[in-house]
Design a protein around this motif. Structure first.
Motif, PDB file in Angstrom:
ATOM      1  N   ASN A  65       0.832  -1.209   0.000  1.00 28.54           N
ATOM      2  CA  ASN A  65       0.000   0.000   0.000  1.00 28.54           C
ATOM      3  C   ASN A  65       0.862   1.253   0.000  1.00 28.54           C
ATOM      4  O   ASN A  65       0.581   2.219  -0.722  1.00 28.54           O
ATOM      5  CB  ASN A  65      -0.949   0.005   1.191  1.00 28.54           C
ATOM      6  N   ARG A  66       1.943   1.257   0.810  1.00 33.05           N
ATOM      7  CA  ARG A  66       2.845   2.415   0.823  1.00 33.05           C
ATOM      8  C   ARG A  66       3.523   2.579  -0.529  1.00 33.05           C
ATOM      9  O   ARG A  66       3.687   3.699  -1.020  1.00 33.05           O
ATOM     10  CB  ARG A  66       3.885   2.256   1.937  1.00 33.05           C
ATOM     11  N   GLU A  69       1.076   4.069  -2.967  1.00 40.99           N
ATOM     12  CA  GLU A  69       0.922   5.510  -2.716  1.00 40.99           C
ATOM     13  C   GLU A  69       2.117   6.281  -3.259  1.00 40.99           C
ATOM     14  O   GLU A  69       1.964   7.345  -3.861  1.00 40.99           O
ATOM     15  CB  GLU A  69       0.757   5.768  -1.221  1.00 40.99           C
ATOM     16  N   ASP A  70       3.320   5.739  -3.053  1.00 39.27           N
ATOM     17  CA  ASP A  70       4.533   6.386  -3.549  1.00 39.27           C
ATOM     18  C   ASP A  70       4.517   6.457  -5.066  1.00 39.27           C
ATOM     19  O   ASP A  70       4.820   7.500  -5.653  1.00 39.27           O
ATOM     20  CB  ASP A  70       5.764   5.620  -3.053  1.00 39.27           C
ATOM     21  N   GLN A  72       1.900   6.381  -7.003  1.00 44.63           N
ATOM     22  CA  GLN A  72       0.864   7.328  -7.423  1.00 44.63           C
ATOM     23  C   GLN A  72       1.363   8.763  -7.326  1.00 44.63           C
ATOM     24  O   GLN A  72       1.112   9.574  -8.213  1.00 44.63           O
ATOM     25  CB  GLN A  72      -0.403   7.155  -6.571  1.00 44.63           C
ATOM     26  N   GLY A  73       2.087   9.079  -6.250  1.00 47.61           N
ATOM     27  CA  GLY A  73       2.641  10.429  -6.111  1.00 47.61           C
ATOM     28  C   GLY A  73       3.626  10.725  -7.221  1.00 47.61           C
ATOM     29  O   GLY A  73       3.626  11.816  -7.805  1.00 47.61           O
TER      30      GLY A  73
END
Length: 148
Positions: A65-66, A69-70, A72-73
């Motif tokens: 999940n992290r 998110e990374d 996606q950023g």
């Protein structure tokens, strides 16, 4: 023989048979108990392993999940770069279009004024020859004055 003795013998045989059956059932039950104890130990070991796998899977899920998110950023940041590059591409395309128009215009003008350009070149050559002769004459007359 007396039927009562025969009844007692039948009763003793039945009792012995029942005793043998009970002993056989007890042996089978003890064997089943050993197998069930072994299965229980195995299941306890598997329970610990499954808990470990569950913990590791949970940790892996959190890390995933992290990571998502990374990513996606970074994709969002990369989108702005792609947009900027796309703008540069449009600018270069517009510049190419303008250069093509100017080149076509110059080519058209040269084609239309070809005769006039040829005349200008001829007159320029004549003017340069006259200027060269004038300089030669000036040099000769300067050389003649220098002797006297």
């Amino acid at each position: 023989m007396d039927w009562s003795i025969l009844g007692w013998i039948a009763l003793i045989i039945a009792a012995v048979g029942f005793l043998v059956a009970c002993i056989a059932v007890a042996i089978v039950l003890f064997s089943v108990k050993k197998n069930l104890d072994y299965v229980a130990e195995t299941l306890d070991g598997m329970d610990g392993q499954i808990q470990g796998i569950t913990r590791e899977s949970t940790d892996l899920l959190h890390k995933s999940n992290r990571l998502v998110e990374d990513v996606q950023g970074k994709v969002e940041k990369l989108n702005s770069v792609v947009d900027a590059v796309q703008g540069v591409g449009y600018s270069v395309q517009n510049l190419n279009t303008s250069v093509d128009r100017v080149t076509n215009s110059i080519t058209t003008n040269i084609s239309e004024n070809e005769e006039q350009i040829a005349q200008v070149v001829q007159w320029s050559n004549v003017a340069m020859e006259i200027a060269d002769k004038w300089q030669q004459r000036q040099q000769r007359s300067g050389a003649v004055k220098g002797r006297y």
